[in-house]
Write an enzyme that holds these catalytic residues in place. Structure first.
Site, mmCIF file in Angstrom:
data_model
loop_
_atom_site.group_PDB
_atom_site.id
_atom_site.type_symbol
_atom_site.label_atom_id
_atom_site.label_comp_id
_atom_site.label_asym_id
_atom_site.label_seq_id
_atom_site.Cartn_x
_atom_site.Cartn_y
_atom_site.Cartn_z
ATOM 1 N N GLY A 156 27.430 18.372 41.363
ATOM 2 C CA GLY A 156 26.488 17.610 41.419
ATOM 3 C C GLY A 156 26.329 16.842 40.240
ATOM 4 N N TYR A 157 27.098 16.766 38.756
ATOM 5 C CA TYR A 157 26.710 16.097 37.588
ATOM 6 C C TYR A 157 27.766 13.995 37.992
ATOM 7 C CZ TYR A 157 27.161 14.077 32.682
ATOM 8 O OH TYR A 157 27.569 13.306 31.950
#
Length: 262
Positions: A156-157
């Site tokens: 996600g990052y």
């Protein structure tokens, strides 16, 4: 005061601590007038006091949420009121929710994108017109080498930071002819206070960060056998913001001890 940034105005986002603080300290030490901004107001006041104690030419603080257009516009207004112009914008604000991908919720994914991509996107969009008007600007975005290496719990990052890389090259191409350069610093592991605590075996930090990998094992895979120090990341950001780097545009620079190589 002498230095590369005497007479220059610089905004460093996410600068109440960590890498952002190190960058603010470096720019201030070379003469820049600094705006430090974060959502952590108490931390900013401490930062500003420390910078002034070290002889910074001028420091102001601004508390805002830069994941919104309104927050970025308010920061620009503050900067122009305090310093009359903006020469350097360092988009460091971030802080993803680091979780295995399927443990993310819509809320944690949204926070990760907001903190790492929207903060950078809105600040660039809001600050660029002021730079275009003066035909000068240096934008330095802080990315992450995990975009290239993967790394546990970072999907996600990495989606957000990959967006930062794409924004960097696109803006560099579009606005280079107007005297503005846009580059990115892409750290691998950085010896932040939290990472030091993880290496020292602090259980509370380990529960909060949830890396699912021992950083000591990661260090063994790095040719230099260490993580970058915050002041080293700050030195690279300062170089890209300086006149020495005027011909550098649209580049994403890794600082990782050789953990990932082109």
């Amino acid at each position: 005061m002498t230095g590369r940034f005497v007479g220059r105005s610089a905004v460093v986002t996410g600068s109440a601590g960590g890498i952002g603080l190190a960058i603010a300290e470096r720019l201030a030490s070379e003469g820049a007038h600094i705006v430090v901004t974060d959502v952590n107001g108490a931390g900013l006041e401490t930062v500003a006091a420390n910078l002034k104690d070290k002889g910074a030419a001028a420091v102001t603080t601004f508390v805002t949420d830069l994941s919104t257009e309104e927050g970025a516009k308010a920061l620009l207004a503050h900067t122009l009121a305090a310093h009359g112009k903006v020469d350097i914008l360092v988009n460091n604000a971030g802080g993803g929710v680091i979780l295995p991908f399927l443990e993310h919720t819509p809320d944690t994914l949204r926070k990760t994108i907001d903190r790492n991509l929207w903060t950078t996107l809105w600040c660039c969009r809001v600050f660029l017109p002021a730079m275009i008007e003066r035909k000068f600007g240096r934008i330095v975005n802080i990315s992450a080498d995990s975009v290239h290496t993967g790394t546990y719990s970072h999907a996600g990052y990495n989606a957000a930071k990959g967006g930062v890389n794409g924004l960097t090259t696109g803006l560099a191409f579009e606005f280079g002819k107007q005297g503005i350069t846009v580059n990115a610093v892409s750290p691998g592991g950085v010896m932040t206070p939290d990472l030091r605590k993880l290496i020292d075996g602090d259980a509370a930090t380990a529960a909060k960060v949830k890396l699912n990998v021992d950083p000591r094992v990661v260090m063994e895979t790095i040719p230099t056998r260490r993580f970058a120090e915050m002041h080293e990341v700050a030195a690279l950001a300062a170089f890209l913001a300086s006149d020495d780097a005027a011909a550098i545009n649209g580049q994403v620079y890794s600082i990782n001890g050789g953990q990932w190589m082109l």
